[in-house]
Design a protein around this motif. Structure first.
Motif, PDB file in Angstrom:
ATOM      1  N   GLU A  20       0.823  -1.214   0.000  1.00 39.65           N
ATOM      2  CA  GLU A  20       0.000   0.000   0.000  1.00 39.65           C
ATOM      3  C   GLU A  20       0.860   1.269   0.000  1.00 39.65           C
ATOM      4  O   GLU A  20       0.543   2.252  -0.663  1.00 39.65           O
ATOM      5  N   THR A  23       2.030   1.924  -3.517  1.00 35.50           N
ATOM      6  CA  THR A  23       0.930   2.427  -4.337  1.00 35.50           C
ATOM      7  C   THR A  23       0.701   3.914  -4.065  1.00 35.50           C
ATOM      8  O   THR A  23       0.599   4.718  -4.994  1.00 35.50           O
ATOM      9  N   ARG A  24       0.667   4.296  -2.785  1.00 38.97           N
ATOM     10  CA  ARG A  24       0.481   5.716  -2.434  1.00 38.97           C
ATOM     11  C   ARG A  24       1.593   6.577  -3.020  1.00 38.97           C
ATOM     12  O   ARG A  24       1.342   7.643  -3.576  1.00 38.97           O
TER      13      ARG A  24
END
Length: 134
Positions: A20, A23-24
């Motif tokens: 995650e 992705t950010r």
């Protein structure tokens, strides 16, 4: 670090197994523009190695390796014109057992810095060759 020619000009295809935090950071570095000239596909792999293990099997030092495969496509010519595997790593020494706010914050900072460094290294290596299929 040079300027990022992909910023707001790239559609991101993010692997569902991506971390995650990666992705950010990808969205922050590149945006996600469906109308852009480029398509960037990433594949994420994390390896964790316990370096120093006490007799009770508690890791005293853990090495993290973050590997990202980047594949960049030109939308106009529909071809891949740049591919790179970037590896960054860091070591972390967890504190004693149980939840430790300071230790967790320190780990997250190291992890995020490693991810940002990984993306920076990709941008630095980036060679935009417009003539894919002449």
């Amino acid at each position: 670090t040079q300027t990022n020619p992909l910023k707001n000009n790239t559609l991101l295809l993010v692997d569902k197994n991506n971390e995650e935090r990666l992705t950010r950071s990808l969205y922050s570095f590149f945006g996600n523009n469906k109308e852009g000239e480029y398509i960037l596909r990433t594949k994420f792999l994390e390896r964790k190695t316990n370096r120093i293990v006490k007799s009770n099997q508690v890791a005293e030092k853990i090495d993290y390796t973050i590997e990202v495969n980047y594949n960049l496509f030109d939308k106009t010519n529909e071809c891949e014109f740049f591919s790179d595997k970037v590896i960054t790593s860091f070591s972390f020494t967890p504190k004693s057992s149980g939840y430790n706010f300071g230790s967790d914050r320190s780990f997250n900072k190291l992890y995020n810095n490693s991810i940002d460094q990984n993306i920076d290294n990709f941008i630095d290596a980036l060679q935009i060759n417009k003539g894919c299929l002449e």
